[in-house]
Design an enzyme around this catalytic site. Structure first.
Site, short mmCIF file in Angstrom:
data_model
loop_
_atom_site.label_atom_id
_atom_site.label_comp_id
_atom_site.label_asym_id
_atom_site.label_seq_id
_atom_site.Cartn_x
_atom_site.Cartn_y
_atom_site.Cartn_z
N ASP A 266 15.42 27.22 -29.51
CA ASP A 266 14.62 27.74 -28.41
C ASP A 266 14.95 27.09 -27.07
OD1 ASP A 266 13.13 29.28 -30.28
OD2 ASP A 266 11.97 27.50 -30.78
N ASP B 147 10.83 24.73 -31.36
CA ASP B 147 11.34 23.53 -32.02
C ASP B 147 12.36 22.78 -31.18
OD1 ASP B 147 13.62 25.02 -32.20
OD2 ASP B 147 13.52 25.34 -34.36
N ASP C 101 6.79 30.24 -30.55
CA ASP C 101 7.77 30.66 -31.55
C ASP C 101 7.08 30.67 -32.90
OD1 ASP C 101 10.37 31.21 -32.64
OD2 ASP C 101 10.41 29.14 -33.34
N CYS D 112 0.84 -1.20 0.00
CA CYS D 112 0.00 0.00 0.00
C CYS D 112 0.87 1.25 0.00
CB CYS D 112 -0.94 0.00 1.20
SG CYS D 112 -0.09 0.32 2.77
N CYS E 212 3.71 1.59 2.46
CA CYS E 212 4.94 0.86 2.09
C CYS E 212 5.82 1.72 1.19
CB CYS E 212 4.60 -0.43 1.35
SG CYS E 212 3.67 -1.62 2.30
#
Length: 724
Positions: A642, A638, A436, A3, A6
């Protein structure tokens, strides 16, 4: 791990190891991602000291670095082995439970007949119930091993609650059975009958069986959740046909080397990334991009591993193999994202870490309070056990990873790759989208739109001399002119060879000698130093500039030849994509290096809210910083020029990535290279986050509502509960 308590325990233990900078444990995939300088041995030791087990990914094979072996290891990790085991445990438990329920509730409550031996033999009935319960407890021994192990290590978990609840029911029932035997010896049959009602053997067995049912459903759900990732892995081609020493050979796909020549027949999967040397075909790339329409491929085009050749025969050269292929990188991105945690998961982790100890304390308080209020031990114990077994920390632990895995899987199927769970959550929170222009809003490939020859000059003469000058230039505008004149329908067949003394004047234009005459081409200011430009031509240039077109002038020996206008056309889906973003309440800004007039014209066509013109690549990052003062910003570009802006933004989205999906700067990669996927990514993020919040709400609401009910706090209104 059983669970959220844990996974929180493991995460906490590993985070304390010297050299570990970050650690993220996934309950869903039973995996852990660790960053830092700590060794694998130190990490494994920390996990083991916390009471769990771990091994480094990819161990057990001598070729752990081999991409196919890594893929097999990843596939193996996602195989649902838990559901079949739990299903078998559930069936075995139910067989014993049905018999137990017949003897306990069937006989005691509804008077169902029993074999003659048991008629009036209450001790024998009690002993049989004990044996049947022990059988169910042995079948589900994992609850007790895991539960008490967690308790010993000071990290109680869901199994601890189940084990304590079942053990308490069983222990009290054993006490009642021994008390019954004492009453039987004394001949006190009234006491014997009263002790029959103190048996909770069926509760002990029913608790284990019902929790096993819940665990089975949970394991099945977890298995289904990873289906998207498994389906991606199943796309990995197994075999390839290569040409070596002039002979065709069929080899396994992982043996293909970069530079190998491989053949793909119709209907076959492409084994590795490559470039087409011979042949034409239509390729089904839906597996990678989500695009259902096949893509035509011819000589010189790129093909990707995992896509399917639908029609023609292809001869290709391998360019990227093994883990470098597009498919392998997608699988890596999706699986890595599944192993990370969204910020909202930290809330669930904090709750889970204190949840189980709190429930144990509440159970003890419940028993003590009822005893103080004068209730008998059976009543008090029953409500204490109810508190233990009704609580559900698993739901808290799975609320986030299940939604993250499904969101990532859906994204991958549709060509949207989120690198981390945080990216999946935060993409939906953006308030500003900075786009852009070139290659994002526009196609990135300028094209000739207008040809305006000067007085006394024919269109073909202007085009021939312009093409001769631009032929050796790598500038995008030059390529637009060459592409235009290469089309016989537009420019006819013309000879534009014979240029000499070419000079490139950066920021201005070009000059050269063509058939003994000096010709020049470039911007207005440059051409004015060599020839005069008529007012009508300037007005035409202004008009073109207002519509987003760039004018290039050409002259020969001081005489104006004319003007050619070039524009980078807006993508078909750009205006719709931008409108979708604006409809979501996102402020859209276009970044471009174009002059203000051209930029405003393109911005108007695209429908953006704001235009930042004459922006140099290195200035984009500063603009992102400035925009961040107004809200969370997503930068869409791209992913190469950038990169600084993509890194600076709250969310970096790489569009136009094509086959290069491993762009480090971006948080989100759009495989289809289309702007509408930006709004799709935002929608997917918001839907995933909404799903997480709903999951957490119901997990908490369930526990907040039912734990008081289990404790008997609503008994005054006739609302009560028993351990079963």
């Amino acid at each position: 791990m059983s669970c959220a308590a844990c996974s929180a325990r493991v995460e906490k233990a590993v985070s304390k190891v010297d050299g570990v900078t970050s650690c993220s444990v996934s309950l869903l995939t039973n995996s852990m991602g660790v960053e830092g300088s700590a060794t694998e041995a130190q990490i494994v030791e920390a996990v083991e000291q916390a009471g769990y087990g771990a091994s480094p990914k990819g161990t057990g094979t001598e070729t752990a670095n081999n991409s196919l072996e890594q893929l097999k290891a990843a596939q193996d990790a996602l195989v649902d082995r838990e559901t079949p085991k739990l299903r078998n445990r559930l069936i075995a438990s139910l067989i014993f439970l049905v018999v137990l329920m017949y003897f306990s509730m069937g006989h005691m409550m509804w008077g169902w007949p029993l074999p003659e031996f048991f008629d009036g033999n209450h001790v024998a009935i009690g002993l049989l119930q004990l044996l049947l319960t022990v059988a169910v407890m042995v079948i589900n021994q994992k609850f007790f091993i895991s539960g008490f192990k967690g308790l010993i290590h000071g990290a109680p978990n869901m199994d601890t609650l189940v084990a304590l609840g079942s053990a308490a029911s069983f222990g009290y029932s054993v006490y009642a059975l021994f008390a019954m035997t004492a009453a039987q010896v004394k001949g006190d049959m009234d006491a014997v009958m009263s002790y029959m009602h103190e048996f909770y053997f069926e509760s002990a067995a029913m608790i284990l069986t019902l929790i096993t049912l819940g665990k089975t459903l949970e394991a099945y759900s977890k298995g289904k959740t990873t289906d998207a990732l498994k389906s991606l892995m199943n796309l990995a081609p197994k075999m390839a046909t290569v040409v070596r020493n002039g002979q065709e050979q069929i080899i396994s796909a992982e043996q293909v080397k970069k530079g190998d020549i491989f053949l793909v027949k119709p209907g076959e999967s492409i084994p590795v990334d490559g470039i087409v040397l011979e042949g034409n075909s239509a390729i089904d790339e839906a597996a990678l991009t989500g695009e259902s329409i096949p893509v035509d491929k011819a000589e010189g085009d790129n093909v990707s591993a995992g896509t399917i050749n639908q029609s023609g025969f292809l001869k290709c050269e391998a360019t990227r193999v093994g883990e470098d292929t597009t498919l392998s990188q997608i699988i890596s991105l999706v699986s890595d994202a599944a192993a990370t945690k969204a910020p909202v998961a930290k809330l669930a982790d904090r709750i889970s870490s204190v949840f189980v100890p709190s429930v144990i304390v509440l159970s003890v308080i419940t028993i003590a309070l009822w005893l103080l209020l004068g209730k008998d031990i059976g009543f008090a114990l029953a409500h204490g056990i109810c508190v233990l077994v009704v609580s559900c920390p698993c739901a808290l632990g799975l609320a986030t990873p299940v939604a993250i895995m499904v969101g990532n899987g859906l994204g991958a199927k549709n060509g949207i790759l989120f690198k981390t769970a945080e990216a999946l959550q935060e993409t939906g929170n953006i308030q500003i989208a900075a786009l852009d222009k070139t290659g994002t809003i526009t196609s990135g490939f300028p094209a000739v739109t207008d040809v305006l020859p000067a007085d006394g000059i024919t269109e073909s003469e202007l085009l021939q001399k312009a093409a001769a000058l631009e032929f050796h230039s790598e500038h995008p505008l030059a390529k637009a002119v060459i592409t235009y004149v290469s089309d016989p329908e537009k420019a006819g067949n013309m000879d534009f060879s014979g240029l000499s003394d070419l000079q490139v004047l950066p920021g201005n234009g070009l000059t050269g000698v063509f058939h003994g005459k000096q010709i020049s081409g470039g911007k207005e200011e440059f051409i004015l130093t060599k020839a005069s430009i008529h007012a009508n031509m300037r007005k035409a240039a202004d008009r073109l500039s207002e519509s987003g077109k760039t004018a290039m002038y050409f002259e020969e020996d001081g005489r104006l030849l004319g003007m050619i206008a070039v524009a980078d056309p807006i993508r078909e889906d750009s205006a719709r994509a931008i409108q979708e973003l604006r409809n979501m309440g996102i402020h859209v800004v276009m970044l471009t290096g174009d002059n203000r007039r051209t930029a405003d014209a393109i911005g108007k066509q695209a429908g953006v809210d704001e235009v930042a013109a004459q922006v140099l690549p290195e200035e984009k990052e500063k603009i992102i910083q400035m925009l961040q003062k107004s809200g969370k910003v997503a930068m869409v570009g791209d992913g190469i020029n950038d990169a600084p802006a993509l890194t600076r933004a709250n969310i970096g989205i790489a569009i136009g990535a094509g086959t290069d999906v491993a762009i480090d700067a971006a948080d989100v990669v759009l495989m289809k290279s289309r702007l509408t996927d930006v709004s799709a990514a935002v929608r997917l993020s918001r839907a995933s986050y909404r799903n997480i919040v709903e999951n957490l709400f119901w997990a908490l609401f369930y526990n907040v509502l039912l734990i008081p009910l289990a404790a008997g706090l609503y008994a005054h209104w006739g609302l009560n509960m028993n351990p079963m």
